[in-house]
Enzyme design. Structure first.
Site, mmCIF file in Angstrom:
data_model
loop_
_atom_site.group_PDB
_atom_site.id
_atom_site.type_symbol
_atom_site.label_atom_id
_atom_site.label_comp_id
_atom_site.label_asym_id
_atom_site.label_seq_id
_atom_site.Cartn_x
_atom_site.Cartn_y
_atom_site.Cartn_z
ATOM 1 N N GLU A 16 -20.281 7.066 -14.616
ATOM 2 C CA GLU A 16 -21.096 7.385 -15.787
ATOM 3 C C GLU A 16 -20.425 8.381 -16.733
ATOM 4 O O GLU A 16 -20.904 9.496 -16.946
ATOM 5 C CB GLU A 16 -22.463 7.921 -15.351
ATOM 6 C CG GLU A 16 -23.298 6.911 -14.593
ATOM 7 C CD GLU A 16 -24.667 7.440 -14.194
ATOM 8 O OE1 GLU A 16 -25.574 6.628 -13.964
ATOM 9 O OE2 GLU A 16 -24.828 8.687 -14.108
ATOM 10 N N GLU A 187 -26.208 -0.157 -11.286
ATOM 11 C CA GLU A 187 -27.386 0.518 -10.750
ATOM 12 C C GLU A 187 -28.624 -0.048 -11.435
ATOM 13 O O GLU A 187 -28.824 0.169 -12.629
ATOM 14 C CB GLU A 187 -27.314 2.032 -10.984
ATOM 15 C CG GLU A 187 -26.148 2.721 -10.293
ATOM 16 C CD GLU A 187 -26.137 4.226 -10.515
ATOM 17 O OE1 GLU A 187 -27.186 4.772 -10.955
ATOM 18 O OE2 GLU A 187 -25.095 4.857 -10.262
#
Length: 511
Positions: A16, A187
């Site tokens: 991320e 995710e």
């Protein structure tokens, strides 16, 4: 040790980029690196002074090591200074990612992948993606509705436990482009998360819907975060497919159902859409640096266009501003594209697509200054911006035929035919058979009208969808996703709340 392990199918680099405000740094190390970056970019400090317009307010530099970071200034810093720092910061992410790529390329042949995020625009994902094989992103529909999307109270209440009907699809389409056709959901939210302001549970059916929507948009993998809920530390309230005691959580049954349905349905074919939306990270940096209005936001503008296209039942490809081949597209939208590259405008002009540009398209240089040519810099279109206005949320300007201008309006002149105007006679939309320029920010009603007009001009069929229902075409398969918490009717069919439906040549194959 693990480079040739047969059980490893891909390597994820880092995690991320941009999460927790980790792109922009005002450290001493960043200042030194920025000065070096400026030296490489401009070569000569006088060239930098000229490019930035440093004669204004007597801001000229004598040496590159005099240039500080654009923070802690007495008043607002020079926009060109800020824009250069934003480009530098993005380039640092590209370099950091490339270091990891080079290490792994020497040790493994499996694909390399990174998991991007929702509405994180601090670096150019397309440039990072050039060094990777697959793009992925972390999809948290309910958390994103709460913490990073504008919307009135009624909208957020209606989709509190489902997420916004377009937020996930937008990022699916974006990261399909970043991954050059290959992308995953790394995710996927399977239950309540722990990090949003409020964390309700998904309604029954939503984990299945989110999973199938990703697959319909081309995802090779949908991976849920997490497998088992951790009983300790910062994320212990973040749900998984299993509870901490290893018993199945609510999302497990729906994930298992999707796995069974995939086996039955078989592989899907992704085809080029008829409609493209140009997305450009530097345009976000430009308008974030120089918004000229408290609520002018690039993502908000381009997302409003995307939503309007989806409300009309259209499938969309998101493409980078570096793309020059528009073969196969019938309609190309480029709202808020700061880029004044003449090759982009000429290639759009030469394509078979109708290009809908603006507002603020082709209105600044790379250095965030007004170009010497008349704005907007658009090939073959006689339209001039005489001035630009921004409005507070309470102010609207009604448009003939329905809808209103909100947030932003440009005073347009020129000989190009007027296609829309306000009730006061001001030009809103102008253009010819090949290119249109929109000088205003439309409200939802006006966006719907504009998309309908453009689709008709381009020879595309549209359909007005009920609130919460969205369509996606994957080859011969047509999907319908009902994000609403109640059933809706469309095209003589009823779609249950939080449901997925698919047809193959009129035969319903998924419900």
């Amino acid at each position: 040790r693990y480079g040739n392990n047969p059980f490893i199918k891909a390597w994820q680099l880092d995690n991320e980029y941009g999460c927790h405000d980790t792109i922009i740094s005002y450290s001493d190390v960043a200042r030194a690196a920025f000065q070096e970056w400026l030296t490489d970019r401009y070569g000569d400090v006088e060239a930098l002074n000229t490019a930035w317009g440093n004669v204004f307010w007597s801001m000229e530099y004598d040496r590159f090591d005099q240039i500080d970071l654009p923070n802690l200034t007495v008043t607002e810093p020079n926009p060109a200074h800020v824009m250069a720092f934003r480009r530098f910061s993005s380039d640092q992410v590209v370099k950091f990612n490339r270091v990891q790529v080079n290490v792994l390329r020497a040790a493994t042949d499996v694909p390399l992948i990174h998991n991007y995020m929702g509405r994180i625009l601090d670096f150019d994902h397309f440039e990072v993606g050039e060094d990777l094989d697959i793009a992925s992103w972390d999809s948290y529909p309910i958390g994103f509705l709460s913490d990073r999307l504008e919307g009135d109270d009624d909208h957020k209440a209606a989709f509190l436990q489902q997420g916004d009907p377009d937020m996930q699809a937008f990022h699916h389409d974006l990261y399909r482009a970043v991954g050059k056709g290959r992308w995953w959901v790394m995710e996927q939210q399977p239950g309540p998360v722990n990090w949003a302001p409020y964390n309700p549970a998904p309604l029954d059916g939503m984990v299945r819907l989110w999973s199938w929507e990703a697959i319909a948009h081309g995802a090779e993998v949908v991976s849920y975060f997490r497998w088992r809920q951790a009983p300790f530390a910062q994320e212990q309230m973040h749900a998984g497919l299993l509870r901490p005691d290893d018993t199945p959580a609510a999302g497990m049954e729906e994930a298992a159902q999707v796995a069974q349905e995939i086996a039955t349905l078989g592989p899907l074919v992704q085809v080029q859409a008829d409609v493209a939306l140009i997305f450009d990270y530097p345009s976000d940096w430009a308008w974030n640096t120089m918004p000229q209005g408290a609520d002018f936001d690039y993502f908000r503008l381009i997302f409003s266009a995307y939503r309007a296209l989806r409300r009309a039942g259209l499938s969309i490809d998101i493409i980078p501003s570096t793309q020059r081949n528009f073969d196969g597209y019938k309609l190309v939208f480029a709202p808020g594209l700061a880029n004044t590259d003449p090759t982009l405008m000429s290639d759009l002009r030469d394509s078979d697509a109708l290009a809908v540009l603006g507002p603020r398209t082709a209105t600044v240089t790379d250095e965030l200054s007004i170009p010497p040519q008349t704005q907007p810099v658009i090939t073959g279109l006689d339209v001039n911006i005489e001035l630009s206005e921004s409005f507070p949320p309470s102010h609207i300007r009604s448009v003939e035929g329905g809808g209103s201008v909100v947030h932003w309006m440009e005073k347009l002149s020129g000989s190009s035919p007027v296609l829309m105007k306000t009730e006061g006679g001001a030009t809103v939309l102008t253009g010819d058979d090949q290119m249109w320029y929109l000088g205003s920010w439309p409200d939802e009603t006006l966006w719907n009208r504009l998309v309908g007009m453009a689709a008709t001009q381009a020879g595309l069929h549209t359909t007005a969808l009920p609130d919460g229902l969205r369509l996606r075409t994957a080859g011969a398969v047509q999907f319908a996703f009902n994000y609403s918490a109640h059933s809706v009717s469309w095209n003589d069919q009823v779609f249950d709340a939080c449901s997925v439906t698919a047809w193959d040549r009129q035969d319903r194959i998924l419900k």
